[in-house]
Design an enzyme around this catalytic site. Structure first.
Site: not given
Ligand code: DX5
Ligand code: ZN
Length: 219
Positions: A8, A137, A142-144, A176-177, A197-198
């Site tokens: 992401s 989801m 809305g957030f990483g 997510g996560g 993502g992160s």
């Protein structure tokens, strides 16, 4: 079958997107996940079509575009023009979902629908056969960098049951996560595609991290 990996871009280095896109090109990533937000459907704003367009020119992987915006049907043509392979819209943000799915296909893209953590999978019963992808989801969008919601594991099993019962060809993607601990459990639960993502972009060696996700296999 090996897992589809879709890093992401939300967690990339925005001052040097070019390097991160080049890293994606070199990696085992199957797709590049791009999150568009409007500050209305979700309490955040990310990037929009000019960024999508620029990245699509530099990226040699199919774009997996996740629209977290209200009335996403207004942007089908624009998303197609950016060369998106998958256009995923939220069930909660679109009143005439059936029509939007047909329009996404007519614009030459594959159609995905995303469900927030609180939305049950059975709401897709009457469109599941038209879908190419369902994006669950596993955090509130809305957030990483948020914590994975455990209920997603059971939700994947419920979605798999719906897909099998209806003869749908939809892929199951989770967002997510997704990291070293949650990814193997998701794959075991039946997920086809992982968004991360992160965990990817903040790791010391993103190419190796992508490779480790890619190596996860469904039993
Ligand atoms: C969140 C986005 C995600 C986000 C995931 O709303 O849809 O794609 O980038 O970030 P991580 O993997 O850090 O949870
Ligand atoms: Zn996303």
């Amino acid at each position: 079958m090996k897992t589809i990996v879709s890093p992401s871009l939300l967690s990339a280095n925005f001052i040097d997107l070019k390097s991160d896109v080049e890293m994606i090109n070199k990696s085992d990533a199957d797709w590049l996940h791009m999150d568009v937000m409007d500050g209305v459907f979700v309490p955040n704003i990310s990037f929009g079509f000019p960024v999508l367009e620029a990245v699509s020119k530099a990226c040699n992987k199919p774009l997996d575009v996740h629209l977290m915006i209200v009335n996403p049907e207004r942007y089908i043509e624009q998303t197609a023009k950016c060369g998106a392979e998958y256009m995923t819209i939220h069930y909660e943000a679109c009143t005439h979902l059936h029509r939007a799915i047909q329009q996404i296909h007519a614009a030459g893209m594959k159609a995905g629908v995303s469900l927030n953590p609180s939305t049950p999978v059975w709401v897709l019963e009457d469109v599941i056969k038209d879908l190419d992808l369902v994006l669950l989801m596993s955090v509130n969008p809305g957030f990483g960098g948020q914590k994975f919601i455990e209920n997603t594991i059971d939700k994947v099993a419920r979605l798999r049951e719906l897909i099998q019962r209806t003869g749908s060809h939809a892929l199951i993607e989770v967002d997510g996560g997704v990291q070293g601990e949650t990814a193997p459990r998701l794959v075991e639960a039946g997920v086809d595609a992982l968004v991360s993502g992160s965990y990817v972009f903040k790791s010391r060696d993103p190419i190796a991290t992508i490779h480790s996700l890619k190596e996860l296999k469904k039993i």
